[in-house]
Structures are given as C-alpha cells and as structure tokens.
Write a protein that holds these residues in place. Structure first.
Motif, PDB file in Angstrom:
ATOM      1  N   SER A 210       0.827  -1.209   0.000  1.00 60.55           N
ATOM      2  CA  SER A 210       0.000   0.000   0.000  1.00 60.55           C
ATOM      3  C   SER A 210       0.860   1.256   0.000  1.00 60.55           C
ATOM      4  N   GLY A 211       2.018   1.208   0.666  1.00 62.43           N
ATOM      5  CA  GLY A 211       2.913   2.359   0.691  1.00 62.43           C
ATOM      6  C   GLY A 211       3.593   2.586  -0.641  1.00 62.43           C
ATOM      7  N   ILE A 212       3.989   1.492  -1.290  1.00 63.63           N
ATOM      8  CA  ILE A 212       4.571   1.605  -2.636  1.00 63.63           C
ATOM      9  C   ILE A 212       3.557   2.232  -3.577  1.00 63.63           C
ATOM     10  N   GLU A 213       2.312   1.780  -3.494  1.00 61.72           N
ATOM     11  CA  GLU A 213       1.257   2.330  -4.347  1.00 61.72           C
ATOM     12  C   GLU A 213       1.033   3.809  -4.047  1.00 61.72           C
ATOM     13  N   ALA A 214       1.150   4.197  -2.775  1.00 65.89           N
ATOM     14  CA  ALA A 214       0.995   5.605  -2.412  1.00 65.89           C
ATOM     15  C   ALA A 214       2.090   6.451  -3.061  1.00 65.89           C
ATOM     16  N   GLY A 215       3.329   5.943  -3.017  1.00 62.21           N
ATOM     17  CA  GLY A 215       4.428   6.668  -3.650  1.00 62.21           C
ATOM     18  C   GLY A 215       4.241   6.811  -5.139  1.00 62.21           C
ATOM     19  N   ARG A 216       3.791   5.740  -5.766  1.00 61.61           N
ATOM     20  CA  ARG A 216       3.555   5.795  -7.214  1.00 61.61           C
ATOM     21  C   ARG A 216       2.384   6.708  -7.536  1.00 61.61           C
ATOM     22  N   ASN A 217       1.303   6.609  -6.750  1.00 58.23           N
ATOM     23  CA  ASN A 217       0.119   7.443  -6.995  1.00 58.23           C
ATOM     24  C   ASN A 217       0.411   8.922  -6.798  1.00 58.23           C
TER      25      ASN A 217
END
Length: 260
Positions: A210-217
């Motif tokens: 979820s944190g990786i996705e937050a960084g990408r988003n």
C-alpha cells in the motif's frame, strides 16, 4: 556531493528529500503490529464464528496482514480485513472503548495491545536504514517519517531516532487533517509539502504494498521498496523503481561495507 556519484545505486544528487515509512523500514516493529492484529482479530473471529455456528478461520499474520492492514491507517485496516471476510460492523467513534465491537473499537483494542508491548519491550531499529538516514542528512537532503501508526512518536522516542527527521506525518496528523491513508498518496504529499519539496524531487521508501502504491500514486521521483518478507516481485509490480533487502545497499560502497 557524494550523492551525484554515478556508481551509487541511486543518484541522490537528483533529489532534495527522502520520505521513510516507519514500521519495517526504520524500526523492527512490524512484527509487533502483526502479532497484535492477529491476537485482536482471532479473539473477535472466534466469538463471531461461535455465535453464528460457523467454523473459525484465524487471521493469517502473513497473508492477511500484508494484504489488508500493513501500511494502512488503523481503522482502514480493520474495515479492509473485515470486508475480506464478508463482515460488516458499525464504524463507531474514535473514542470507542476497546471492548466495543465496532470498527473503531476493534482498532482501539489492537492499539492498546501495541501500547502494552511498547511499554515493556525495547524497540529495535534496522541499522542499515539508520546509517542511510544519517548519511543522507550529511549530504544535505531533508528527511521525513510517514507512518499510519498513532504510536509513531512513542516508537521514534523509544528507538532514539526522533531527531533524524525534519517532519513527521503519522496517524494523529492524518486524522487531524482528514488525510486518507495509503495507498492514497496524501500523507506522503503532505510531508513533501511541509518540506517545501515537489514530489518529483522526493523519494519514498516503503516495505508495504500500500505504501509503494501511495508513492507511485503521488508522482514521486523515486519509489524504493524494502523487501523484508521475500516480496520483491510484488513490490516491483506495485510500482517500486528499486527493491533492496537492506537500505545499506544504497550507501556508497566504501560505507556500505563498514561495520554498523
């Protein structure tokens, strides 16, 4: 500045700030959270199943933890996991007692368990991560810690590393500002804003999907995944530009080979 060294895995000279998740990246507290989630959910699920004459299916502290709660704000984690089991509870209120069977009550029950452990046990850090933070600050980069945990201040103090970060966005700040949790990018974007650094010039360091996705988003310049659980492929698939086992790998070679 050493950050411009082309032999480094990351060209640190391209960035002005690095934003770190806490649990599993800086401190070895992810295991504490996983244990407490399991204790809380298993206790609830046993009662839920018994009352409905259903079979009890325990919380999986690896699969369920990483899929539904890791990196998320506490109440979001409760909702996410319960939804995966087809269970609906009233949200309740953040001041619900831990005994109430609401989303907030269950979340507060888990938080109380974490608090008990933190009060009695030492908080360990990942030495490679702390060495990287110190080196980055020496190079002039700003640093922030971005965590879904409301225990973040206590963990930082217990670990003796609170002075290593220019800004902190945690569960309390997110709640006060109405910021949605990861995988929404808002908490990371707020940290970058407080550091006066545009996302394209900031790095996100995470161990949770979820944190990786937050960084990408959030459109950050670089997203680094830390593989603590053998999840390198999933971290890369979620959007990590680089995946490492230990953040010491991102130091200059002469420093990464030194004893911690």
């Amino acid at each position: 500045m050493d950050g411009g060294n082309p032999n480094l895995p990351v060209d640190w000279g391209r960035y002005r700030a690095v934003l770190f998740d806490l649990d599993g990246v800086l401190t070895a507290t992810a295991k504490i959270h996983a244990i407490c989630w399991k204790r809380m959910f298993d206790s609830f699920l046993k009662r839920w199943a018994a009352e409905r004459k259903m079979s009890f299916e325990p919380f999986d502290s690896v699969r369920d933890y990483h899929e539904y709660v890791d990196g998320r704000l506490r109440y979001d984690g409760v909702r996410s996991f319960l939804a995966s089991r087809g269970i609906e509870l009233p949200d309740g209120s953040p001041d619900d007692s831990p005994e109430r069977e609401t989303v907030c009550g269950l979340g507060n029950r888990k938080d109380a368990m974490v608090g008990e452990i933190l009060a009695s046990e030492r908080v360990d850090v990942f030495e490679g991560s702390i060495r990287l933070v110190r080196w980055l600050r020496q190079q002039g980069l700003a640093t922030a810690v971005v965590s879904a945990s409301k225990n973040c201040p206590a963990v930082l103090r217990a670990a003796g590393i609170e002075d290593l970060f220019d800004q902190r966005i945690d569960g309390h700040v997110a709640s006060d500002l109405g910021l949605p949790g990861k995988p929404a990018p808002d908490t990371y974007l707020k940290a970058a804003e407080l550091l006066s650094v545009p996302p394209a010039e900031a790095v996100v360091v995470e161990d949770a999907i979820s944190g990786i996705e937050a960084g990408r988003n959030g459109g950050f310049g670089l997203v680094i995944g830390v593989d603590r659980q053998g999840d390198a492929e999933r971290l890369a698939a979620a959007g990590a530009d680089i995946v490492v086992r230990d953040l010491v790998e991102l130091l200059p070679e002469s420093l990464s080979q030194q004893e911690a």
